[in-house]
Write an enzyme that holds these catalytic residues in place. Structure first.
Site, PDB file in Angstrom:
ATOM      1  CD  GLU A 199     -13.010   6.793   9.546  1.00  0.00           C
ATOM      2  OE1 GLU A 199     -11.918   7.231   8.799  1.00  0.00           O
ATOM      3  OE2 GLU A 199     -14.108   8.090   8.956  1.00  0.00           O
ATOM      4  CG  ASP A 209      -6.379   7.673   4.542  1.00  0.00           C
ATOM      5  OD1 ASP A 209      -7.664   7.999   4.423  1.00  0.00           O
ATOM      6  OD2 ASP A 209      -5.379   7.439   5.539  1.00  0.00           O
TER       7      ASP A 209
END
Length: 252
Positions: A37, A48
């Site tokens: 990924e 994130d």
């Protein structure tokens, strides 16, 4: 277009800590992952956690951002000898998400995963699914533990490549005690759709617990980034290989 089930993936921010080292990491992971990924660096990676945010910011400060970085992603995929999925924000960047989809398709990505899409542009989910397929890719959809069950059912009906279930609202923080329940609940709703679980997985034991709860695969990002940032690339490889070995031994 199939991905390993059960499977293991590592998340890397493209061009971090430098383009050459990024490709070295990918090469080092050969034989230890089923797919990668790869995140397009963006100035505002809101979904994130702190460790991955820092990798985004450092890459952007070094001049790497946007769809142009996908040439490096394609090369990393070749170095690792596995397919890759792009992680790209749909809204928190100065370039268009349509451009990201087109370039990802040109560079051979399996899919583009937009973590902010269901939160910031919920009405565009069907457009994203259709556009991905028009370009020869399959959609990947993000879900958090607090998602309404009707959203997970909506995802199931869209038949994506995968549903990415985040075990925390932001990556790289402590694994929550309720994660098994979250995975089990999601599995009941999404049926046989491929479910990738991420966030805060730091060991083979963590990975196996998530798989036993019902996930098809796990992804590790923050722990690999922490090891790489402290110059311990060999330990990052060992972590990845040990998780993949445990998953392979467990089987389907």
């Amino acid at each position: 277009m199939a991905i390993a089930r059960p499977g293991f993936s590592v998340y890397l921010t493209i061009a971090w800590p430098s383009p050459d080292t990024f490709l070295e990491i990918a090469s080092t992971l050969k034989g230890c992952v089923d797919y990668l990924e790869l995140g397009i660096p963006t100035p505002k990676p809101l979904y994130d956690g702190p460790t991955i945010r820092l990798t985004h910011l450092k890459a952007v400060e070094s001049g790497y951002s946007g769809p142009k970085t996908l040439s490096l992603a394609e090369e990393a995929s070749q170095e690792a000898g596995v397919p890759y999925i792009v992680m790209a924000y749909a809204t928190e960047q100065p370039w268009s998400f349509s451009e990201v989809l087109r370039e990802a398709s040109r560079k051979g990505a399996l899919s583009v995963l937009p973590p902010d899409l269901p939160f910031e542009l919920p009405g565009h989910v069907e457009w994203y699914v259709e556009e991905s397929r028009r370009l020869g890719m399959e959609p990947s959809l993000f879900a958090s533990p607090k998602f309404p069950h009707r959203w997970l059912d909506r995802y199931r009906r869209l038949d994506p490549l995968l549903i990415y279930l985040g075990l925390q609202p932001a990556t790289g923080v402590k694994l929550p005690l309720a994660f098994l329940r979250n995975v089990k609940t999601a599995r009941k709703i999404v049926g046989q759709v491929y479910m990738l679980a991420g966030f805060s997985i730091k060991s083979p034991e963590d990975a196996l617990r998530v798989l036993e709860a019902g996930a098809d695969a796990v992804v590790v990002g923050s722990e690999v980034a922490r090891l790489v940032s402290s110059g311990r690339l060999g330990e990052a490889r060992h972590l990845a290989c040990s998780i993949r070995a445990a998953i392979s031994e467990r089987g389907g």
